[in-house]
Scaffold this motif. Structure first.
Motif, PDB file in Angstrom:
ATOM      1  N   THR A  50       3.980  17.810   3.128  1.00 10.56           N
ATOM      2  CA  THR A  50       3.965  16.881   2.003  1.00 10.56           C
ATOM      3  C   THR A  50       4.673  17.498   0.815  1.00 10.56           C
ATOM      4  OG1 THR A  50       1.892  15.953   2.752  1.00 10.56           O
ATOM      5  CG2 THR A  50       2.476  15.552   0.459  1.00 10.56           C
ATOM      6  N   ALA A  65      -8.116  14.863   0.369  1.00  5.22           N
ATOM      7  CA  ALA A  65      -8.008  15.104   1.807  1.00  5.22           C
ATOM      8  C   ALA A  65      -7.832  16.595   2.087  1.00  5.22           C
ATOM      9  CB  ALA A  65      -6.835  14.319   2.383  1.00  5.22           C
ATOM     10  N   GLN A  77      -3.754  13.035   4.359  1.00  7.36           N
ATOM     11  CA  GLN A  77      -4.727  11.961   4.187  1.00  7.36           C
ATOM     12  C   GLN A  77      -5.043  11.294   5.522  1.00  7.36           C
ATOM     13  OE1 GLN A  77      -2.241  10.333   0.765  1.00  7.36           O
ATOM     14  NE2 GLN A  77      -4.248   9.401   0.385  1.00  7.36           N
ATOM     15  N   GLN A  78      -4.029  11.082   6.322  1.00  3.11           N
ATOM     16  CA  GLN A  78      -4.238  10.486   7.638  1.00  3.11           C
ATOM     17  C   GLN A  78      -5.113  11.388   8.502  1.00  3.11           C
ATOM     18  OE1 GLN A  78      -0.321   9.713   9.157  1.00  3.11           O
ATOM     19  NE2 GLN A  78       0.148   8.220   7.568  1.00  3.11           N
ATOM     20  N   ARG A 122       0.386   6.710   3.063  1.00  2.37           N
ATOM     21  CA  ARG A 122      -0.576   7.806   3.020  1.00  2.37           C
ATOM     22  C   ARG A 122       0.097   9.070   3.511  1.00  2.37           C
ATOM     23  NH1 ARG A 122      -6.412   5.543   4.555  1.00  2.37           N
ATOM     24  NH2 ARG A 122      -6.770   7.746   4.654  1.00  2.37           N
ATOM     25  N   ALA A 174     -10.201  11.057   1.798  1.00  2.00           N
ATOM     26  CA  ALA A 174      -8.860  10.780   2.325  1.00  2.00           C
ATOM     27  C   ALA A 174      -8.094   9.792   1.454  1.00  2.00           C
ATOM     28  CB  ALA A 174      -8.961  10.248   3.755  1.00  2.00           C
ATOM     29  N   ARG A 175      -8.722   9.261   0.446  1.00  3.70           N
ATOM     30  CA  ARG A 175      -8.038   8.317  -0.453  1.00  3.70           C
ATOM     31  C   ARG A 175      -6.909   8.977  -1.242  1.00  3.70           C
ATOM     32  NH1 ARG A 175     -13.186   5.061  -2.951  1.00  3.70           N
ATOM     33  NH2 ARG A 175     -13.877   4.169  -0.967  1.00  3.70           N
ATOM     34  N   THR A 176      -7.041  10.280  -1.476  1.00  2.00           N
ATOM     35  CA  THR A 176      -5.980  10.999  -2.185  1.00  2.00           C
ATOM     36  C   THR A 176      -5.578  12.227  -1.368  1.00  2.00           C
ATOM     37  OG1 THR A 176      -7.464  12.479  -3.415  1.00  2.00           O
ATOM     38  CG2 THR A 176      -6.959  10.320  -4.430  1.00  2.00           C
ATOM     39  N   ALA A 177      -4.354  12.670  -1.567  1.00  2.00           N
ATOM     40  CA  ALA A 177      -3.880  13.858  -0.854  1.00  2.00           C
ATOM     41  C   ALA A 177      -4.693  15.084  -1.264  1.00  2.00           C
ATOM     42  CB  ALA A 177      -2.390  14.083  -1.107  1.00  2.00           C
ATOM     43  N   ARG A 187       0.856  -1.178   0.000  1.00  2.19           N
ATOM     44  CA  ARG A 187       0.000   0.000   0.000  1.00  2.19           C
ATOM     45  C   ARG A 187       0.883   1.216   0.000  1.00  2.19           C
ATOM     46  NH1 ARG A 187      -5.142   0.298   3.982  1.00  2.19           N
ATOM     47  NH2 ARG A 187      -6.079   1.748   2.562  1.00  2.19           N
TER      48      ARG A 187
END
Length: 151
Positions: free
Chosen positions: A144, A86, A15-16, A11, A80-83, A8
């Motif tokens: 990020t 999110a 996202q977290q 993240r 939250a699946r993508t930055a 995976r």
């Protein structure tokens, strides 16, 4: 022979954070429907300032208010699946909560215009949520971006 492994992608912090905020909203939405955790549960209205139910005996809630929390939670988990998703969730969600804060300060809590419903505790929680969500988006998206530039 190689065995398939599941890798995976890590993240991003934004996202977290969005996932955590989404989970908290889901929990709050569910708890709003639990008698005992929500006081005066039997006086809960669908959408009215006359709803006497209060989450934890402090925050005025209604069925609509709880459903909004559930929807916010689901949106947070999905985005939250993508930055980018999110970041958008935290920024837009934070802005919506700041608008709700202004709404709560502006509306007479005993009027029909207070259909959500909100009380003073809700108003200030909305302020903290708005500032907190926007702050998380800004702080964690910078980290990020800096991390990706150095690689």
């Amino acid at each position: 022979m190689t065995t398939p492994t599941s890798h995976r992608a890590a993240r991003a912090p934004v996202q977290q954070a969005a996932a955590l905020v989404g989970l908290v909203f889901l929990l709050v939405g569910l708890l709003g429907f639990v008698p005992g955790i929500t006081t005066d549960y039997d006086s809960m209205e669908f959408a009215s300032h006359e709803s006497g139910a209060e989450l934890l005996g402090v925050f005025q809630v209604s069925i609509l208010h709880n459903l909004v929390h559930l929807a916010y939670g689901l949106a947070g988990l999905a985005l939250a699946r993508t930055a980018a998703g999110a970041y958008a969730y935290l920024m837009v969600g934070g802005a919506v909560y700041l608008v709700l804060w202004v709404y709560g300060l502006s509306v007479d809590h005993d009027s029909d215009a207070n259909f959500v419903p909100v009380n003073t505790a809700d108003d200030w929680l909305h302020f903290v949520l708005g500032v907190g969500m926007i702050g998380l988006a800004l702080a964690l998206s910078r980290r990020t971006t800096r991390t990706h530039r150095t690689r």
